[in-house]
Design a protein around this motif. Structure first.
Motif, PDB file in Angstrom:
ATOM      1  N   ILE A  21       0.863  -1.183   0.000  1.00 10.67           N
ATOM      2  CA  ILE A  21       0.000   0.000   0.000  1.00 10.67           C
ATOM      3  C   ILE A  21       0.898   1.232   0.000  1.00 10.67           C
ATOM      4  O   ILE A  21       1.687   1.426   0.924  1.00 10.67           O
ATOM      5  N   ASP A  71      -1.945   4.902   0.590  1.00  7.98           N
ATOM      6  CA  ASP A  71      -3.312   4.386   0.600  1.00  7.98           C
ATOM      7  C   ASP A  71      -3.785   3.827  -0.741  1.00  7.98           C
ATOM      8  O   ASP A  71      -4.989   3.657  -0.951  1.00  7.98           O
ATOM      9  N   ASN A  92       5.382   1.178   7.283  1.00  2.90           N
ATOM     10  CA  ASN A  92       4.603   0.659   8.416  1.00  2.90           C
ATOM     11  C   ASN A  92       4.682   1.579   9.638  1.00  2.90           C
ATOM     12  O   ASN A  92       4.846   1.128  10.764  1.00  2.90           O
ATOM     13  N   ARG A 104       2.837  -1.051   4.305  1.00  2.54           N
ATOM     14  CA  ARG A 104       2.313   0.294   4.070  1.00  2.54           C
ATOM     15  C   ARG A 104       3.477   1.268   3.937  1.00  2.54           C
ATOM     16  O   ARG A 104       4.317   1.353   4.827  1.00  2.54           O
TER      17      ARG A 104
END
Length: 97
Positions: free
Chosen positions: A21, A24, A73, A90
């Protein structure tokens, strides 16, 4: 994000893709790639900004220059060229192309 910047080897040589990701958005990448490689292949051109606001991209790709730092993250200032992608990772970058 597009996958148009990758060299396409024979399909049977590449492992199954995974997703990370980025800001987003789901981004395709492959096991064994670094975060920097995945970001560049996805068209991301500004990983962070300098003090003057200039977009910065990976320079050395071996962990020396620190131009490729991103948030991974939730951990800030991680060297994307030294971090291998993991499913669901992320990543936050300054700019996206």
């Amino acid at each position: 994000m597009p996958d148009s910047r990758r060299i396409e080897p024979s399909a049977d040589l590449r492992p199954a893709p995974i997703h990370i990701i980025v800001n987003d958005r789901v981004t395709l990448c492959y096991p064994g790639e670094t975060v920097a490689t995945a970001l560049l292949a996805a068209g991301v051109r500004g990983l962070r900004r300098s003090v003057s606001g200039t977009p910065r991209i990976p320079v050395c790709n071996m962990g020396v220059c620190y131009e490729c730092t991103v948030t991974i993250n939730g951990l800030e200032a991680q060297r994307s060229c030294m971090t291998l992608v993991k499913p669901g990772m992320r990543v936050e970058v300054a700019d996206e192309a």
